[in-house]
Design a protein around this motif. Structure first.
Motif, PDB file in Angstrom:
ATOM      1  N   SER A  95      -7.579  10.512   5.156  1.00 58.50           N
ATOM      2  CA  SER A  95      -6.976   9.320   5.736  1.00 58.50           C
ATOM      3  C   SER A  95      -7.480   8.064   5.035  1.00 58.50           C
ATOM      4  CB  SER A  95      -7.293   9.264   7.229  1.00 58.50           C
ATOM      5  OG  SER A  95      -6.839   8.060   7.781  1.00 58.50           O
ATOM      6  N   LYS A  96      -8.773   8.002   4.793  1.00 62.07           N
ATOM      7  CA  LYS A  96      -9.347   6.835   4.122  1.00 62.07           C
ATOM      8  C   LYS A  96      -8.825   6.724   2.697  1.00 62.07           C
ATOM      9  CE  LYS A  96     -11.549   4.268   5.636  1.00 62.07           C
ATOM     10  NZ  LYS A  96     -11.191   2.949   6.219  1.00 62.07           N
ATOM     11  N   LEU A  97      -8.685   7.849   2.002  1.00 66.57           N
ATOM     12  CA  LEU A  97      -8.161   7.831   0.637  1.00 66.57           C
ATOM     13  C   LEU A  97      -6.714   7.324   0.607  1.00 66.57           C
ATOM     14  CD1 LEU A  97      -9.678  11.136  -0.768  1.00 66.57           C
ATOM     15  CD2 LEU A  97     -10.234   8.800  -1.481  1.00 66.57           C
ATOM     16  N   ARG A  98      -5.899   7.739   1.575  1.00 72.41           N
ATOM     17  CA  ARG A  98      -4.525   7.229   1.649  1.00 72.41           C
ATOM     18  C   ARG A  98      -4.517   5.718   1.875  1.00 72.41           C
ATOM     19  NH1 ARG A  98      -3.900  12.047   4.427  1.00 72.41           N
ATOM     20  NH2 ARG A  98      -4.082  11.024   6.453  1.00 72.41           N
ATOM     21  N   GLU A  99      -5.401   5.268   2.738  1.00 73.98           N
ATOM     22  CA  GLU A  99      -5.509   3.834   3.019  1.00 73.98           C
ATOM     23  C   GLU A  99      -5.913   3.072   1.756  1.00 73.98           C
ATOM     24  OE1 GLU A  99      -8.648   1.237   5.544  1.00 73.98           O
ATOM     25  OE2 GLU A  99      -7.765   2.920   6.627  1.00 73.98           O
ATOM     26  N   ILE A 100      -6.851   3.591   1.008  1.00 71.22           N
ATOM     27  CA  ILE A 100      -7.315   2.948  -0.225  1.00 71.22           C
ATOM     28  C   ILE A 100      -6.186   2.916  -1.260  1.00 71.22           C
ATOM     29  CG2 ILE A 100      -8.864   3.231  -2.217  1.00 71.22           C
ATOM     30  CD1 ILE A 100     -10.971   4.258  -0.154  1.00 71.22           C
ATOM     31  N   GLU A 101      -5.447   4.012  -1.397  1.00 69.05           N
ATOM     32  CA  GLU A 101      -4.329   4.059  -2.343  1.00 69.05           C
ATOM     33  C   GLU A 101      -3.288   2.998  -1.993  1.00 69.05           C
ATOM     34  OE1 GLU A 101      -3.956   5.680  -5.196  1.00 69.05           O
ATOM     35  OE2 GLU A 101      -5.947   6.577  -4.931  1.00 69.05           O
ATOM     36  N   GLU A 102      -3.008   2.824  -0.712  1.00 73.10           N
ATOM     37  CA  GLU A 102      -2.063   1.803  -0.276  1.00 73.10           C
ATOM     38  C   GLU A 102      -2.579   0.403  -0.629  1.00 73.10           C
ATOM     39  OE1 GLU A 102       1.185  -0.101   1.161  1.00 73.10           O
ATOM     40  OE2 GLU A 102       0.993   2.058   0.898  1.00 73.10           O
ATOM     41  N   GLN A 103      -3.862   0.170  -0.412  1.00 71.12           N
ATOM     42  CA  GLN A 103      -4.448  -1.125  -0.749  1.00 71.12           C
ATOM     43  C   GLN A 103      -4.380  -1.375  -2.255  1.00 71.12           C
ATOM     44  OE1 GLN A 103      -8.336  -0.660   0.987  1.00 71.12           O
ATOM     45  NE2 GLN A 103      -7.724  -1.633   2.906  1.00 71.12           N
ATOM     46  N   ILE A 104      -4.624  -0.341  -3.044  1.00 70.08           N
ATOM     47  CA  ILE A 104      -4.550  -0.480  -4.506  1.00 70.08           C
ATOM     48  C   ILE A 104      -3.133  -0.859  -4.917  1.00 70.08           C
ATOM     49  CG2 ILE A 104      -4.612   0.811  -6.689  1.00 70.08           C
ATOM     50  CD1 ILE A 104      -7.052   2.335  -5.515  1.00 70.08           C
ATOM     51  N   MET A 105      -2.135  -0.202  -4.345  1.00 72.53           N
ATOM     52  CA  MET A 105      -0.739  -0.521  -4.678  1.00 72.53           C
ATOM     53  C   MET A 105      -0.417  -1.966  -4.296  1.00 72.53           C
ATOM     54  SD  MET A 105       1.474   2.982  -4.010  1.00 72.53           S
ATOM     55  CE  MET A 105       1.815   2.502  -2.357  1.00 72.53           C
ATOM     56  N   GLN A 106      -0.875  -2.407  -3.135  1.00 72.89           N
ATOM     57  CA  GLN A 106      -0.620  -3.775  -2.707  1.00 72.89           C
ATOM     58  C   GLN A 106      -1.300  -4.769  -3.636  1.00 72.89           C
ATOM     59  OE1 GLN A 106      -1.766  -3.999   1.420  1.00 72.89           O
ATOM     60  NE2 GLN A 106      -0.040  -2.736   2.090  1.00 72.89           N
ATOM     61  N   LEU A 107      -2.516  -4.474  -4.049  1.00 72.84           N
ATOM     62  CA  LEU A 107      -3.224  -5.363  -4.972  1.00 72.84           C
ATOM     63  C   LEU A 107      -2.544  -5.403  -6.338  1.00 72.84           C
ATOM     64  CD1 LEU A 107      -6.938  -4.545  -4.082  1.00 72.84           C
ATOM     65  CD2 LEU A 107      -5.747  -6.718  -3.718  1.00 72.84           C
ATOM     66  N   GLN A 108      -2.035  -4.269  -6.802  1.00 70.17           N
ATOM     67  CA  GLN A 108      -1.322  -4.254  -8.079  1.00 70.17           C
ATOM     68  C   GLN A 108      -0.052  -5.093  -8.003  1.00 70.17           C
ATOM     69  OE1 GLN A 108      -1.045   0.010  -8.574  1.00 70.17           O
ATOM     70  NE2 GLN A 108      -2.732   0.030 -10.055  1.00 70.17           N
ATOM     71  N   MET A 109       0.669  -5.001  -6.893  1.00 68.62           N
ATOM     72  CA  MET A 109       1.872  -5.817  -6.720  1.00 68.62           C
ATOM     73  C   MET A 109       1.508  -7.295  -6.663  1.00 68.62           C
ATOM     74  SD  MET A 109       4.364  -3.479  -4.255  1.00 68.62           S
ATOM     75  CE  MET A 109       3.692  -4.178  -2.786  1.00 68.62           C
ATOM     76  N   LEU A 110       0.436  -7.624  -5.960  1.00 70.32           N
ATOM     77  CA  LEU A 110      -0.027  -9.007  -5.886  1.00 70.32           C
ATOM     78  C   LEU A 110      -0.410  -9.514  -7.269  1.00 70.32           C
ATOM     79  CD1 LEU A 110      -0.825 -11.491  -4.217  1.00 70.32           C
ATOM     80  CD2 LEU A 110      -3.054 -10.412  -3.851  1.00 70.32           C
ATOM     81  N   ARG A 111      -1.087  -8.691  -8.032  1.00 68.65           N
ATOM     82  CA  ARG A 111      -1.477  -9.055  -9.400  1.00 68.65           C
ATOM     83  C   ARG A 111      -0.241  -9.352 -10.245  1.00 68.65           C
ATOM     84  NH1 ARG A 111      -2.146  -6.626 -14.388  1.00 68.65           N
ATOM     85  NH2 ARG A 111      -3.899  -7.419 -15.604  1.00 68.65           N
ATOM     86  N   GLU A 112       0.759  -8.496 -10.163  1.00 61.83           N
ATOM     87  CA  GLU A 112       1.997  -8.701 -10.925  1.00 61.83           C
ATOM     88  C   GLU A 112       2.691  -9.990 -10.505  1.00 61.83           C
ATOM     89  OE1 GLU A 112       3.056  -7.047 -13.623  1.00 61.83           O
ATOM     90  OE2 GLU A 112       1.157  -5.950 -13.424  1.00 61.83           O
TER      91      GLU A 112
END
Length: 128
Positions: A95-112
């Motif tokens: 569950s924590k890994l899924r949450e982290i993956e979602e945060q990474i995707m959101q940060l990548q979109m924010l970066r773009e």
């Protein structure tokens, strides 16, 4: 049989580089216990409580909530070799890994988005 090592709140705080208030908080919410307090011996924590504090702090560092940490500690202490206990702890990790993956995707979109706006503004600046 040798007597079990006990620690004062100050010793534990120094050991883990945290405040004594943090340790008291974990005690207040029932995640740690101490032996009897009195003016002669001060507050004492056993090696078991030292291990629990280490697990609490590790869980916090990994991003788990206190309730999740409490449950994982209780599962581990009740039967560290049990398959059901291991499965539940693995479920927490997944569950924590899924949450982290979602945060990474959101940060990548924010970066773009930021890079896109930065490029847009750099290209629209008046050249002098």
């Amino acid at each position: 049989m040798p007597e079990e090592k006990v620690f004062t709140i100050s010793e534990l705080a120094a050991m883990f580089d945290i405040s004594s208030r943090t340790i008291r908080y974990y005690e207040e919410i029932g995640m740690l216990t101490s032996e009897n307090r009195d003016s002669l011996t001060k507050q004492r924590y056993t090696n078991r409580e030292r291990r629990r504090l280490k697990m609490i702090l590790r869980g916090k560092k990994l991003g788990f909530g206190l309730q999740e940490i409490r449950e994982m500690i209780e599962l581990y202490e009740s039967n560290p070799e049990g398959e059901a206990e291991k499965s539940r702890i693995i479920a927490f990790a997944d569950s924590k890994l899924r949450e982290i993956e979602e945060q990474i995707m959101q940060l990548q979109m924010l970066r773009e988005d930021i890079l896109t706006y930065k490029e847009k503004y750099e290209n629209s600046r008046v050249k002098t």
